[in-house]
Design an enzyme around this catalytic site. Structure first.
Site, short mmCIF file in Angstrom:
data_model
loop_
_atom_site.label_atom_id
_atom_site.label_comp_id
_atom_site.label_asym_id
_atom_site.label_seq_id
_atom_site.Cartn_x
_atom_site.Cartn_y
_atom_site.Cartn_z
N TYR A 160 20.41 74.53 35.53
CA TYR A 160 20.91 73.81 36.70
C TYR A 160 20.25 74.38 37.97
O TYR A 160 19.76 73.64 38.82
CB TYR A 160 22.44 73.95 36.77
CG TYR A 160 23.09 73.16 37.89
CD1 TYR A 160 23.29 71.79 37.78
CD2 TYR A 160 23.51 73.78 39.06
CE1 TYR A 160 23.89 71.07 38.81
CE2 TYR A 160 24.11 73.07 40.09
CZ TYR A 160 24.30 71.71 39.95
OH TYR A 160 24.90 70.99 40.98
N LYS A 164 17.69 72.37 40.56
CA LYS A 164 18.01 72.16 41.98
C LYS A 164 16.96 72.83 42.87
O LYS A 164 16.61 72.31 43.93
CB LYS A 164 19.42 72.68 42.29
CG LYS A 164 20.52 71.86 41.61
CD LYS A 164 20.54 70.42 42.12
CE LYS A 164 21.67 69.60 41.54
NZ LYS A 164 21.71 68.21 42.06
N ILE A 193 32.57 71.65 45.57
CA ILE A 193 33.23 70.41 46.01
C ILE A 193 34.16 69.93 44.90
O ILE A 193 33.78 69.97 43.70
CB ILE A 193 32.17 69.31 46.32
CG1 ILE A 193 31.02 69.84 47.19
CG2 ILE A 193 32.84 68.07 46.93
CD1 ILE A 193 31.36 70.22 48.60
P1 NDP Z 1 30.33 63.99 39.14
O1 NDP Z 1 30.13 64.52 37.76
O2 NDP Z 1 31.70 63.96 39.69
O3 NDP Z 1 29.69 62.52 39.26
C1 NDP Z 1 28.38 62.31 38.83
C2 NDP Z 1 27.97 60.89 39.10
O4 NDP Z 1 26.64 60.70 38.61
C3 NDP Z 1 28.84 59.88 38.41
O5 NDP Z 1 28.90 58.70 39.19
C4 NDP Z 1 28.08 59.62 37.10
O6 NDP Z 1 28.43 58.35 36.61
C5 NDP Z 1 26.64 59.67 37.59
N1 NDP Z 1 25.63 60.05 36.60
C6 NDP Z 1 25.60 61.11 35.77
N2 NDP Z 1 24.50 61.09 35.01
C7 NDP Z 1 23.80 59.98 35.38
C8 NDP Z 1 22.58 59.41 34.97
N3 NDP Z 1 21.83 59.95 33.99
N4 NDP Z 1 22.17 58.26 35.56
C9 NDP Z 1 22.92 57.69 36.53
N5 NDP Z 1 24.07 58.18 36.96
C10 NDP Z 1 24.52 59.32 36.39
O7 NDP Z 1 29.36 64.86 40.07
P2 NDP Z 1 29.52 65.29 41.60
O8 NDP Z 1 29.95 64.13 42.40
O9 NDP Z 1 30.26 66.55 41.65
O10 NDP Z 1 27.98 65.65 41.93
C11 NDP Z 1 27.10 64.78 42.61
C12 NDP Z 1 25.85 65.56 42.95
O11 NDP Z 1 26.19 66.70 43.77
C13 NDP Z 1 25.10 66.13 41.75
O12 NDP Z 1 23.72 66.06 41.95
C14 NDP Z 1 25.55 67.59 41.73
O13 NDP Z 1 24.60 68.42 41.10
C15 NDP Z 1 25.67 67.87 43.21
N6 NDP Z 1 26.53 68.99 43.52
C16 NDP Z 1 27.87 68.98 43.22
C17 NDP Z 1 28.66 70.07 43.54
C18 NDP Z 1 30.13 70.11 43.26
O14 NDP Z 1 30.74 71.17 43.52
N7 NDP Z 1 30.76 69.06 42.76
C19 NDP Z 1 28.09 71.27 44.16
C20 NDP Z 1 26.68 71.18 44.43
C21 NDP Z 1 25.95 70.08 44.12
P3 NDP Z 1 28.44 57.95 35.04
O15 NDP Z 1 28.95 59.15 34.29
O16 NDP Z 1 29.33 56.76 35.00
O17 NDP Z 1 27.02 57.61 34.75
#
Ligand code: NDP
Length: 256
Positions: A160, A164, A193
């Site tokens: 991861y 990033k 988050i």
């Molecule tokens: P979630 O796991 O809550 O949501 C992820 C989203 O991405 C969902 O809508 C999921 O939908 C979609 N997704 C996952 N894989 C794919 C794929 N292969 N193609 C298309 N869509 C996909 O993640 P977060 O909202 O927490 O994270 C969002 C971003 O922020 C990420 O890049 C994460 O690395 C980054 N981030 C998050 C942090 C946190 O603390 N939450 C901290 C730092 C960075 P579905 O499963 O329906 O496809």
């Protein structure tokens, strides 16, 4: 005034991506909402856009698949004529947190495919579309949602961190390449988050907050990240590119 092009937000069925889509809709952009599931399976998330009469398009798209990325751009152009904003948000954590010495090649590939390869090649497609459809002097923006892990080390999820950190370099490369096209490229680095991604490690982060590890002593909310994206894509941000904003409650501030 000229009609705004659309904003594509990858991984916007829930979590940070959905909050960004809602904020950009409030900012007046038609939004393209994407995730791997069907439109029907994401009906509850889409209800907000229906209720508020916001223009939106749902595209089922696994960003790790080349043909899905092409279809996403083609449909966005077809429905909204041009793309003004791309937010590369879709991202995954490794299924298991294991020591660097035991990381599997399959987990490395899976995380890299979604977190680094997908934004790289989607940005390439979208940048070409923006260049083709933008009017003279018009600005477009790409925002990459990376992480505090672009910079901070976690030995039990090295893939991861590497994905990033790679996306951070990708942001700078695109910022340099696209500046002459008036396509500005930025990065937002969330800390911890409250989303589905962090729910399995809630106790660990609750304890860290209690111990005062985060100068702003609370969980980050999805809206905190969405607000940062909204600021970066604003028309008034016209002479900045290749920057990043930490949305981490001050976690990056190192102390002695
Ligand atoms: P979630 O796991 O809550 O949501 C992820 C989203 O991405 C969902 O809508 C999921 O939908 C979609 N997704 C996952 N894989 C794919 C794929 N292969 N193609 C298309 N869509 C996909 O993640 P977060 O909202 O927490 O994270 C969002 C971003 O922020 C990420 O890049 C994460 O690395 C980054 N981030 C998050 C942090 C946190 O603390 N939450 C901290 C730092 C960075 P579905 O499963 O329906 O496809």
């Amino acid at each position: 005034m000229e009609r705004k092009g659309c904003a594509i937000i990858t991984g916007s069925s829930r979590g940070i991506g959905l909050a960004i889509a809602k904020q950009l809709a409030l900012d007046g952009y038609p939004v393209v909402i994407t995730a791997r599931g069907t439109e029907i399976s994401n009906e509850r998330s889409l209800q907000y856009f229906k209720d508020n009469n916001f223009e939106y398009l749902y595209v089922q798209c696994d960003v790790s698949k080349a043909q899905d990325r092409v279809r996403l751009v083609e449909l966005s152009e077809k429905v909204f004529n041009k793309i003004s904003i791309l937010v590369n948000n879709a991202g995954i954590a490794p299924k298991e947190r294991v020591d660097l010495l035991d990381m599997s090649e399959s987990s490395f590939n899976e995380v890299m495919d979604v977190n680094l390869k997908a934004p790289m090649f989607l940005s390439q497609l979208v940048a070409k579309s923006m260049i083709k459809n933008k009017t003279e002097g018009e600005k477009a923006t790409i925002v990459n949602i990376t992480s505090c892990s672009s910079d901070r080390l976690s030995l039990n999820r090295g893939e991861y961190c590497m994905s990033k950190a790679g996306e951070t370099m990708m942001s700078k490369l695109f910022a340099l390449r696209l500046a002459e096209e008036n396509i500005l490229v930025h990065e937002v680095r969330p800390g911890v988050i409250k989303t589905d991604m962090t729910c399995s490690v809630k106790k660990k982060y609750d304890d860290m907050i209690d111990e005062g590890v985060f100068p702003i002593e609370r969980w980050g909310e999805v809206e905190d990240v969405a607000n940062a994206v909204s600021l970066l894509v604003d028309e008034r941000m016209s002479f900045s590119t290749g920057n990043y904003i930490d949305v981490d409650g001050g976690l990056h501030l190192s102390r002695l």
